[in-house]
Design a protein around this motif. Structure first.
Motif, PDB file in Angstrom:
ATOM      1  N   THR A  53      50.614  -3.725  14.993  1.00 18.17           N
ATOM      2  CA  THR A  53      50.435  -2.325  14.628  1.00 18.17           C
ATOM      3  C   THR A  53      51.495  -1.462  15.304  1.00 18.17           C
ATOM      4  O   THR A  53      52.069  -0.555  14.680  1.00 18.17           O
ATOM      5  CB  THR A  53      49.012  -1.846  15.002  1.00 18.17           C
ATOM      6  N   GLN A  54      51.785  -1.732  16.573  1.00 16.47           N
ATOM      7  CA  GLN A  54      52.839  -0.983  17.279  1.00 16.47           C
ATOM      8  C   GLN A  54      54.201  -1.223  16.640  1.00 16.47           C
ATOM      9  O   GLN A  54      54.987  -0.292  16.473  1.00 16.47           O
ATOM     10  CB  GLN A  54      52.871  -1.368  18.767  1.00 16.47           C
ATOM     11  N   ALA A  55      54.472  -2.479  16.282  1.00 21.33           N
ATOM     12  CA  ALA A  55      55.746  -2.787  15.630  1.00 21.33           C
ATOM     13  C   ALA A  55      55.839  -2.059  14.295  1.00 21.33           C
ATOM     14  O   ALA A  55      56.903  -1.557  13.915  1.00 21.33           O
ATOM     15  CB  ALA A  55      55.891  -4.293  15.438  1.00 21.33           C
ATOM     16  N   ARG A  56      54.727  -1.968  13.592  1.00 21.21           N
ATOM     17  CA  ARG A  56      54.678  -1.276  12.296  1.00 21.21           C
ATOM     18  C   ARG A  56      54.993   0.204  12.476  1.00 21.21           C
ATOM     19  O   ARG A  56      55.726   0.806  11.682  1.00 21.21           O
ATOM     20  CB  ARG A  56      53.285  -1.470  11.666  1.00 21.21           C
ATOM     21  N   LYS A  57      54.439   0.801  13.512  1.00 18.04           N
ATOM     22  CA  LYS A  57      54.677   2.226  13.778  1.00 18.04           C
ATOM     23  C   LYS A  57      56.125   2.491  14.181  1.00 18.04           C
ATOM     24  O   LYS A  57      56.626   3.597  13.990  1.00 18.04           O
ATOM     25  CB  LYS A  57      53.750   2.719  14.882  1.00 18.04           C
ATOM     26  N   ALA A  58      56.797   1.488  14.741  1.00 21.54           N
ATOM     27  CA  ALA A  58      58.161   1.661  15.237  1.00 21.54           C
ATOM     28  C   ALA A  58      59.216   1.606  14.129  1.00 21.54           C
ATOM     29  O   ALA A  58      60.370   1.961  14.361  1.00 21.54           O
ATOM     30  CB  ALA A  58      58.472   0.581  16.278  1.00 21.54           C
ATOM     31  N   GLN A 111      47.209  -5.401  17.892  1.00 23.53           N
ATOM     32  CA  GLN A 111      47.812  -4.228  18.532  1.00 23.53           C
ATOM     33  C   GLN A 111      49.340  -4.309  18.514  1.00 23.53           C
ATOM     34  O   GLN A 111      50.022  -3.321  18.224  1.00 23.53           O
ATOM     35  CB  GLN A 111      47.293  -4.092  19.957  1.00 23.53           C
ATOM     36  N   GLU A 112      49.883  -5.495  18.797  1.00 31.62           N
ATOM     37  CA  GLU A 112      51.342  -5.653  18.813  1.00 31.62           C
ATOM     38  C   GLU A 112      51.935  -5.449  17.427  1.00 31.62           C
ATOM     39  O   GLU A 112      52.952  -4.774  17.270  1.00 31.62           O
ATOM     40  CB  GLU A 112      51.710  -7.036  19.352  1.00 31.62           C
TER      41      GLU A 112
END
Length: 183
Positions: free
Chosen positions: A128-133, A125-126
């Motif tokens: 993936t969130q970093a990827r989206k950012a 999850q972390e």
């Protein structure tokens, strides 16, 4: 991970001192694998010993600046041209832990799997969130970060899938043990 080749690759860009190499490495890899500054300087000493880098004096602030030699350029060129050897896999602490958990009495292997799954899903999850950012208007540094994040995401996904398989194998083993020892 080849710190040796990573430092050579960064030095082909421009001469640098150790701390600059550390910062540049971490920036280009999204700080996914932090470097110990002592490791950087030890590696630079070995590279100098091997004739792959040379000292260019200092930067005026007391930092020894290193530059890559022709032999170093050849070495890093060969590194980029060749594939990473997959012959001897690195030790996997999770696999070792689970192998021991399922073979030792009194260890709840299911609990070990669940605890690891929680950590692995959180990491997924972390990442993936970093990827989206990462901004849509990518610079080359963003592309490098995306490559690293994609690698971490795929590794975490694979780990979660493998933990699911481990759990399924444990259920199968328990079912077979129950068939062999009916009450």
């Amino acid at each position: 991970m080849s710190i040796r080749h990573s430092l050579l690759a960064l030095l082909q860009d421009q001469p640098r001192y150790g701390y600059e190499l550390r910062v540049e490495f971490e920036e280009r890899t999204g700080a996914a694998w932090p470097l110990n500054i002592g490791q950087v300087y030890t590696t630079l000493e070995r590279l100098e010993r091997d004739g792959l880098v040379s000292k260019d004096g200092d930067d005026g602030g007391g930092h020894v600046v290193y530059s890559i030699t022709d032999a170093g350029l050849a070495e890093v060129g060969a590194w980029f041209e060749g594939a990473v050897d997959r012959g001897s896999p690195p030790r996997n602490e999770i696999a070792i832990k689970l192998a021991l958990a399922v073979t030792l009495p009194g260890v709840d292997a299911s609990a070990v799997i669940q605890a690891q799954r929680d950590v692995s899903v959180r990491a997924l999850q972390e990442h993936t969130q970093a990827r989206k950012a990462v901004p849509a208007n990518q610079r080359s540094a963003d592309t490098a970060l995306l490559l690293v994040l994609d690698s971490l995401i795929f590794q975490a996904e694979a780990e979660v899938r493998w933990l699911d398989l481990c759990e399924a194998r444990m259920v199968q083993a328990q079912a077979k043990a129950g068939e062999a020892n009916p009450a």
